[in-house]
Design a protein around this motif. Structure first.
Motif, PDB file in Angstrom:
ATOM      1  N   GLY A  45      -5.703   5.358  14.451  1.00  0.00           N
ATOM      2  CA  GLY A  45      -6.800   5.957  13.716  1.00  0.00           C
ATOM      3  C   GLY A  45      -6.807   5.528  12.264  1.00  0.00           C
ATOM      4  N   SER A  46      -7.954   5.723  11.616  1.00  0.00           N
ATOM      5  CA  SER A  46      -8.093   5.272  10.229  1.00  0.00           C
ATOM      6  C   SER A  46      -7.174   6.038   9.291  1.00  0.00           C
ATOM      7  CB  SER A  46      -9.546   5.422   9.770  1.00  0.00           C
ATOM      8  OG  SER A  46      -9.971   6.764   9.837  1.00  0.00           O
ATOM      9  N   GLN A  47      -6.810   7.283   9.629  1.00  0.00           N
ATOM     10  CA  GLN A  47      -5.927   8.036   8.741  1.00  0.00           C
ATOM     11  C   GLN A  47      -4.568   7.363   8.616  1.00  0.00           C
ATOM     12  OE1 GLN A  47      -7.013  10.566   6.893  1.00  0.00           O
ATOM     13  NE2 GLN A  47      -5.060  10.582   5.826  1.00  0.00           N
ATOM     14  N   GLN A  48      -4.034   6.867   9.731  1.00  0.00           N
ATOM     15  CA  GLN A  48      -2.772   6.134   9.628  1.00  0.00           C
ATOM     16  C   GLN A  48      -2.960   4.852   8.831  1.00  0.00           C
ATOM     17  OE1 GLN A  48      -0.891   4.031  12.992  1.00  0.00           O
ATOM     18  NE2 GLN A  48       0.978   5.167  12.513  1.00  0.00           N
ATOM     19  N   GLY A  49      -4.126   4.224   8.986  1.00  0.00           N
ATOM     20  CA  GLY A  49      -4.392   3.020   8.204  1.00  0.00           C
ATOM     21  C   GLY A  49      -4.382   3.300   6.717  1.00  0.00           C
ATOM     22  N   LEU A  50      -5.004   4.397   6.308  1.00  0.00           N
ATOM     23  CA  LEU A  50      -5.001   4.779   4.895  1.00  0.00           C
ATOM     24  C   LEU A  50      -3.581   5.081   4.411  1.00  0.00           C
ATOM     25  CD1 LEU A  50      -8.131   7.113   4.863  1.00  0.00           C
ATOM     26  CD2 LEU A  50      -7.986   4.776   3.970  1.00  0.00           C
ATOM     27  N   SER A  51      -2.811   5.783   5.243  1.00  0.00           N
ATOM     28  CA  SER A  51      -1.439   6.126   4.857  1.00  0.00           C
ATOM     29  C   SER A  51      -0.575   4.878   4.734  1.00  0.00           C
ATOM     30  CB  SER A  51      -0.831   7.088   5.883  1.00  0.00           C
ATOM     31  OG  SER A  51      -1.517   8.322   5.880  1.00  0.00           O
ATOM     32  N   LEU A  52      -0.741   3.930   5.660  1.00  0.00           N
ATOM     33  CA  LEU A  52       0.019   2.686   5.564  1.00  0.00           C
ATOM     34  C   LEU A  52      -0.345   1.915   4.308  1.00  0.00           C
ATOM     35  CD1 LEU A  52       0.020   1.287   9.217  1.00  0.00           C
ATOM     36  CD2 LEU A  52       1.994   2.083   7.905  1.00  0.00           C
ATOM     37  N   ALA A  53      -1.637   1.828   4.012  1.00  0.00           N
ATOM     38  CA  ALA A  53      -2.063   1.095   2.817  1.00  0.00           C
ATOM     39  C   ALA A  53      -1.479   1.726   1.561  1.00  0.00           C
ATOM     40  CB  ALA A  53      -3.587   1.053   2.744  1.00  0.00           C
ATOM     41  N   ALA A  54      -1.495   3.053   1.513  1.00  0.00           N
ATOM     42  CA  ALA A  54      -0.951   3.733   0.338  1.00  0.00           C
ATOM     43  C   ALA A  54       0.546   3.492   0.197  1.00  0.00           C
ATOM     44  CB  ALA A  54      -1.248   5.234   0.427  1.00  0.00           C
ATOM     45  N   SER A  55       1.283   3.561   1.304  1.00  0.00           N
ATOM     46  CA  SER A  55       2.740   3.421   1.216  1.00  0.00           C
ATOM     47  C   SER A  55       3.168   1.984   0.960  1.00  0.00           C
ATOM     48  CB  SER A  55       3.390   3.941   2.507  1.00  0.00           C
ATOM     49  OG  SER A  55       2.986   3.174   3.621  1.00  0.00           O
ATOM     50  N   VAL A  56       2.408   1.017   1.470  1.00  0.00           N
ATOM     51  CA  VAL A  56       2.779  -0.396   1.294  1.00  0.00           C
ATOM     52  C   VAL A  56       2.398  -0.908  -0.087  1.00  0.00           C
ATOM     53  CG1 VAL A  56       2.302  -2.747   2.089  1.00  0.00           C
ATOM     54  CG2 VAL A  56       2.699  -0.929   3.756  1.00  0.00           C
TER      55      VAL A  56
ATOM     56  N   ASP B 247     -10.948 -13.300  -2.968  1.00  0.00           N
ATOM     57  CA  ASP B 247      -9.629 -13.284  -3.611  1.00  0.00           C
ATOM     58  C   ASP B 247      -8.574 -12.529  -2.811  1.00  0.00           C
ATOM     59  OD1 ASP B 247     -10.224 -14.625  -6.206  1.00  0.00           O
ATOM     60  OD2 ASP B 247     -11.624 -12.959  -6.407  1.00  0.00           O
ATOM     61  N   GLY B 248      -8.905 -12.066  -1.614  1.00  0.00           N
ATOM     62  CA  GLY B 248      -7.924 -11.326  -0.824  1.00  0.00           C
ATOM     63  C   GLY B 248      -7.562  -9.998  -1.432  1.00  0.00           C
ATOM     64  N   ARG B 249      -8.570  -9.258  -1.917  1.00  0.00           N
ATOM     65  CA  ARG B 249      -8.331  -7.966  -2.568  1.00  0.00           C
ATOM     66  C   ARG B 249      -8.659  -6.775  -1.675  1.00  0.00           C
ATOM     67  NH1 ARG B 249      -4.875  -8.295  -6.509  1.00  0.00           N
ATOM     68  NH2 ARG B 249      -5.072 -10.353  -7.463  1.00  0.00           N
ATOM     69  N   VAL B 250      -9.430  -7.007  -0.605  1.00  0.00           N
ATOM     70  CA  VAL B 250      -9.962  -5.900   0.187  1.00  0.00           C
ATOM     71  C   VAL B 250      -9.110  -5.666   1.436  1.00  0.00           C
ATOM     72  CG1 VAL B 250     -11.938  -5.054   1.516  1.00  0.00           C
ATOM     73  CG2 VAL B 250     -12.301  -6.275  -0.647  1.00  0.00           C
ATOM     74  N   ILE B 251      -8.729  -4.401   1.639  1.00  0.00           N
ATOM     75  CA  ILE B 251      -8.105  -3.961   2.895  1.00  0.00           C
ATOM     76  C   ILE B 251      -9.169  -3.164   3.632  1.00  0.00           C
ATOM     77  CG2 ILE B 251      -6.393  -2.435   3.937  1.00  0.00           C
ATOM     78  CD1 ILE B 251      -5.762  -4.126   0.585  1.00  0.00           C
TER      79      ILE B 251
ATOM     80  N   ALA C 138       4.103  -7.324   5.722  1.00  0.00           N
ATOM     81  CA  ALA C 138       4.528  -6.044   5.156  1.00  0.00           C
ATOM     82  C   ALA C 138       3.913  -4.874   5.913  1.00  0.00           C
ATOM     83  CB  ALA C 138       4.160  -5.975   3.673  1.00  0.00           C
ATOM     84  N   PHE C 139       2.641  -4.986   6.265  1.00  0.00           N
ATOM     85  CA  PHE C 139       1.983  -3.902   6.996  1.00  0.00           C
ATOM     86  C   PHE C 139       2.531  -3.773   8.409  1.00  0.00           C
ATOM     87  CE2 PHE C 139      -0.943  -3.666   3.546  1.00  0.00           C
ATOM     88  CZ  PHE C 139      -1.619  -2.459   3.669  1.00  0.00           C
ATOM     89  N   VAL C 140       2.798  -4.884   9.061  1.00  0.00           N
ATOM     90  CA  VAL C 140       3.345  -4.824  10.423  1.00  0.00           C
ATOM     91  C   VAL C 140       4.715  -4.170  10.405  1.00  0.00           C
ATOM     92  CG1 VAL C 140       4.170  -6.209  12.372  1.00  0.00           C
ATOM     93  CG2 VAL C 140       1.993  -6.755  11.285  1.00  0.00           C
ATOM     94  N   ALA C 141       5.527  -4.488   9.412  1.00  0.00           N
ATOM     95  CA  ALA C 141       6.846  -3.862   9.305  1.00  0.00           C
ATOM     96  C   ALA C 141       6.713  -2.359   9.100  1.00  0.00           C
ATOM     97  CB  ALA C 141       7.632  -4.486   8.156  1.00  0.00           C
ATOM     98  N   ALA C 142       5.799  -1.949   8.217  1.00  0.00           N
ATOM     99  CA  ALA C 142       5.585  -0.522   7.973  1.00  0.00           C
ATOM    100  C   ALA C 142       5.024   0.164   9.211  1.00  0.00           C
ATOM    101  CB  ALA C 142       4.645  -0.332   6.788  1.00  0.00           C
ATOM    102  N   ARG C 143       4.155  -0.525   9.941  1.00  0.00           N
ATOM    103  CA  ARG C 143       3.598   0.033  11.175  1.00  0.00           C
ATOM    104  C   ARG C 143       4.694   0.262  12.195  1.00  0.00           C
ATOM    105  NH1 ARG C 143       1.818   2.483  15.014  1.00  0.00           N
ATOM    106  NH2 ARG C 143      -0.059   1.982  16.188  1.00  0.00           N
ATOM    107  N   GLY C 144       5.615  -0.676  12.311  1.00  0.00           N
ATOM    108  CA  GLY C 144       6.709  -0.522  13.249  1.00  0.00           C
ATOM    109  C   GLY C 144       7.620   0.636  12.905  1.00  0.00           C
TER     110      GLY C 144
END
Length: 455
Positions: free
Chosen positions: A222-233, A345-349, A376-382
């Motif tokens: 879900g998008s909530q986990q996506g937001l949490s991962l982005a914030a933590s990474v 520029d690779g700024r958008v998640i 980095a995101f895949v590692a955090a997801r795992g």
């Protein structure tokens, strides 16, 4: 139903002549016949709880198996099975010729602690320090408690459950369960099921103008986990983050949880006010935006504002989180292209979800990442929860590649447009003077405005 009787003897009391023991009922404990839990397990659970809670003190003598079986009107073998388990686990000890007793080796302090009902209310300062600031920030948020509330009318973001193609979905899931591939029943890739990632990349290129390949897509719960991962990474405690004001409370919760400093930036008819954001925090590390259909005001970010936001992110070396939560539902023309498609520029998640177009309970969402962030995101997801359920991912891949998602979205656009029209007409007829209600050309909710001066 049978009440459970236990001997109240003190450890220093000798058993009555003949081995018989009078008993008293322990309140609240009963055995139920005809349930899924076997009788011997019910008796084991009840005796174990009585020992741990101190109802049976260390050294207390239990009634004989014969007496207990008679009192409970169950077989003696059932009682013996419960006793054998408790003896094996050390809760009871047998004494040859004297009966069965609660073991004396249980620590009295621990048992007394279990018997103190007010313990939670008198937790020491040392224990209070055990919870992290991150956990404290998450506790009490709207997302932490929303599942405990009863369903209510007019809840935003809930899809039409009655119009979901359940039979089609069930066939796709059953197909994979009947003869599952090895990669669907073992541990999967933290980045997600590869065919689903490829299907999402193709779907987004056509429907949303997102530029990516399968390697840039990471499946999340879900998008909530996506937001949490982005914030933590991407954030450190104390980093400034622009947030839309008003905006999505779930994003605020995810950002607060990592210790970010939230910088509210007002929304106008063109979306987030970039100039106001620069005045408030020119060097913020991130901005959270919902450009295609702002939540909750429903405005669409103009092209001029999008380009200004991308320029600020480039100059400030900042990240942009694009929450594209319900952009599929646009009732006048095609959905607008995503902000990510303008990013050079690779700024958008980019954060997407199937909760609005499918079902929230599937817990399937996705991130589209700049290539240098994927590892980095895949590692955090795992670390977070390994991966989303594989069979559901495989079924979702089929749903997309067979054209079923596109057909479902088309049907829902027609249905939601009809329901919105009915709601607007009813509100204008029955709430005139109380609420100003106007139709919207996008999304799954409407903003209604109270008259000036009305609380």
């Amino acid at each position: 139903m049978a009440n459970l009787y236990l001997t109240p003897s003190r450890p220093d009391q000798r058993p009555p002549t003949g081995g018989q023991s009078t008993g008293i009922a322990i309140a609240g404990i009963a055995l139920q016949s005809g349930t899924a839990t076997p009788m011997h397990r019910q008796l084991y659970d009840a005796l174990r709880a009585a020992v741990l809670e101190g109802t049976l003190a260390p050294g207390a003598r239990l009634a004989s198996t014969r007496t207990m079986a008679s009192e409970l009107q169950i077989s003696r073998n059932t009682v013996m099975a419960a006793f054998d388990q408790l003896l094996a686990e050390g809760y009871l000890e047998g004494r040859v010729g004297a009966g069965t007793y609660v073991t004396r080796t249980l620590p009295d302090d621990a048992l007394r602690a279990r018997r103190t009902p007010a313990l939670a209310a008198t937790t020491s300062a040392a224990h209070r320090r055990g919870i992290s600031q991150r956990a404290a920030a998450m506790r009490g948020t709207v997302l932490a408690t929303s599942g405990l509330r009863a369903p209510i009318a007019f809840r935003p973001g809930a899809p039409a459950f009655d119009a979901f193609p359940y039979e089609d979905w069930a066939r796709l899931v059953a197909r994979h369960w009947r003869n599952p591939a090895t990669d669907l029943v073992g541990y999967g890739d933290p980045a997600g099921y590869r065919p689903l990632r490829a299907a999402i990349a193709q779907h987004l290129a056509i429907a949303r103008g997102v530029r990516c390949d399968a390697d840039q897509v990471v499946i999340v719960s879900g998008s909530q986990q996506g937001l949490s991962l982005a914030a933590s990474v991407l954030l450190d405690p104390g980093d400034d983050v622009w947030i839309e004001d008003p905006g999505y409370l779930g994003a605020r919760a995810a950002l607060r949880a990592v210790g970010a400093r939230l910088v509210p930036v007002p929304i106008d008819a063109d979306g987030i006010d970039v100039d106001a954001g620069v005045r408030r925090s020119a060097t913020a590390a991130m901005a959270y935006v919902s450009p295609s259909h702002q939540f909750p005001l429903g405005v669409t970010m103009s092209l001029t504002r999008r380009l200004a936001l991308l320029e600020w992110a480039r100059n400030a070396n900042a990240w942009l989180i694009e929450d594209d939560y319900d952009s599929e539902y646009r009732y006048g023309g095609r959905p607008l292209a995503a902000l990510q498609g303008l990013d050079s520029d690779g700024r958008v998640i980019y954060v997407g979800t199937f909760s609005k177009v499918m079902l929230p309970s599937l817990r399937l969402g996705y991130l589209v990442l700049p290539p240098d962030l994927v590892d980095a995101f895949v590692a955090a997801r795992g670390v977070a929860d390994r991966h989303s359920p594989s069979v559901e991912q495989a079924a979702m891949a089929d749903f997309i590649t067979r054209g079923m998602l596109e057909r479902h979205i088309r049907r829902m656009r027609v249905l939601y447009a009809e329901r919105q029209e009915a709601l607007v007409q009813a509100a204008q007829a029955d709430l005139s003077g109380l609420l100003e209600v106007a139709p919207s050309d996008a999304g799954m909710h409407l903003m209604c405005w109270l008259p000036d001066g009305v609380e």
